[in-house]
Scaffold this motif. Sequence first.
Motif, short mmCIF file in Angstrom:
data_model
loop_
_atom_site.label_atom_id
_atom_site.label_comp_id
_atom_site.label_asym_id
_atom_site.label_seq_id
_atom_site.Cartn_x
_atom_site.Cartn_y
_atom_site.Cartn_z
N PRO A 8 -9.91 -16.53 22.77
CA PRO A 8 -10.06 -17.29 21.53
C PRO A 8 -11.53 -17.56 21.16
N THR A 9 -12.40 -17.63 22.17
CA THR A 9 -13.81 -17.87 21.90
C THR A 9 -14.60 -16.61 22.28
N PRO A 10 -15.25 -15.98 21.31
CA PRO A 10 -16.03 -14.79 21.64
C PRO A 10 -17.23 -15.15 22.52
N PRO A 11 -17.69 -14.22 23.34
CA PRO A 11 -18.83 -14.53 24.21
C PRO A 11 -20.11 -14.67 23.41
N PHE A 12 -21.00 -15.50 23.92
CA PHE A 12 -22.33 -15.63 23.34
C PHE A 12 -23.17 -14.41 23.68
N LEU A 13 -22.98 -13.90 24.91
CA LEU A 13 -23.74 -12.75 25.39
C LEU A 13 -22.79 -11.70 25.93
N LEU A 14 -22.92 -10.48 25.45
CA LEU A 14 -22.15 -9.34 25.93
C LEU A 14 -23.11 -8.41 26.66
N VAL A 15 -22.84 -8.17 27.95
CA VAL A 15 -23.69 -7.31 28.77
C VAL A 15 -22.95 -6.01 29.02
N LEU A 16 -23.56 -4.89 28.62
CA LEU A 16 -22.99 -3.57 28.85
C LEU A 16 -23.77 -2.91 29.98
N VAL A 17 -23.03 -2.54 31.04
CA VAL A 17 -23.65 -1.96 32.23
C VAL A 17 -23.22 -0.50 32.34
N PRO A 18 -24.17 0.46 32.24
CA PRO A 18 -23.78 1.86 32.44
C PRO A 18 -23.41 2.09 33.90
N SER A 19 -22.34 2.86 34.12
CA SER A 19 -21.86 3.10 35.48
C SER A 19 -21.21 4.47 35.55
N GLY A 20 -21.33 5.11 36.69
CA GLY A 20 -20.66 6.38 36.91
C GLY A 20 -19.21 6.15 37.32
N PRO A 21 -18.31 7.05 36.97
CA PRO A 21 -16.90 6.87 37.31
C PRO A 21 -16.65 6.65 38.80
N ALA A 22 -17.45 7.24 39.66
CA ALA A 22 -17.23 7.13 41.11
C ALA A 22 -17.91 5.91 41.73
N HIS A 23 -18.54 5.06 40.94
CA HIS A 23 -19.31 3.94 41.47
C HIS A 23 -18.53 2.62 41.50
N ALA A 24 -17.32 2.66 42.00
CA ALA A 24 -16.47 1.46 42.06
C ALA A 24 -17.08 0.36 42.92
N ALA A 25 -17.69 0.71 44.04
CA ALA A 25 -18.28 -0.30 44.92
C ALA A 25 -19.45 -1.02 44.24
N GLN A 26 -20.24 -0.28 43.49
CA GLN A 26 -21.36 -0.89 42.78
C GLN A 26 -20.86 -1.83 41.68
N ARG A 27 -19.81 -1.42 40.96
CA ARG A 27 -19.25 -2.28 39.92
C ARG A 27 -18.70 -3.57 40.53
N GLN A 28 -18.04 -3.44 41.69
CA GLN A 28 -17.50 -4.63 42.35
C GLN A 28 -18.63 -5.57 42.77
N VAL A 30 -21.46 -5.99 41.27
CA VAL A 30 -21.92 -6.68 40.06
C VAL A 30 -20.93 -7.78 39.69
N ARG A 31 -19.63 -7.49 39.77
CA ARG A 31 -18.62 -8.52 39.45
C ARG A 31 -18.77 -9.74 40.35
N GLU A 32 -19.06 -9.50 41.62
CA GLU A 32 -19.14 -10.59 42.60
C GLU A 32 -20.46 -11.35 42.54
N LEU A 48 -19.19 -5.82 30.59
CA LEU A 48 -18.34 -4.63 30.53
C LEU A 48 -19.09 -3.45 31.11
N PHE A 49 -18.37 -2.58 31.78
CA PHE A 49 -18.95 -1.38 32.36
C PHE A 49 -18.63 -0.19 31.45
N VAL A 50 -19.67 0.54 31.08
CA VAL A 50 -19.53 1.71 30.21
C VAL A 50 -19.55 2.95 31.09
N LEU A 51 -18.47 3.71 31.07
CA LEU A 51 -18.33 4.89 31.93
C LEU A 51 -18.19 6.16 31.11
N GLY A 52 -18.57 7.25 31.74
CA GLY A 52 -18.33 8.57 31.15
C GLY A 52 -16.98 9.09 31.63
#
Length: 74
Positions: A8-28, A30-32, A48-52
């Motif tokens: 219901p409330t849009p974010p003040f800041l949207l962060v887009l992080v480029p990531s490779g499809p095989a980089h699940a550990a790196q994305r995790q 960042v989440r943590e 949000l993570f932007v993947l190819g």
Amino acid sequence: LSPRGCGPTPPFLLVLVPSGPAHAAQRQAVRETWGGGGRGGGLPTRTLFVLGVPGVKAEQAALQAEALRHGDLL
């Protein structure tokens, strides 16, 4: 893959992080840590993570499961 709505409330800041499809550990990692989507400076943020396109079909199934679990893959 697409993220869930921002709620219901849009974010003040949207962060887009480029990531490779095989980089699940790196994305995790960042989440943590810094990308956990809290309230940076008291304001709502969203990461949000932007993947190819994955090169291997098996990666697609893993990405779909990750997207369902976290809702932050674009």
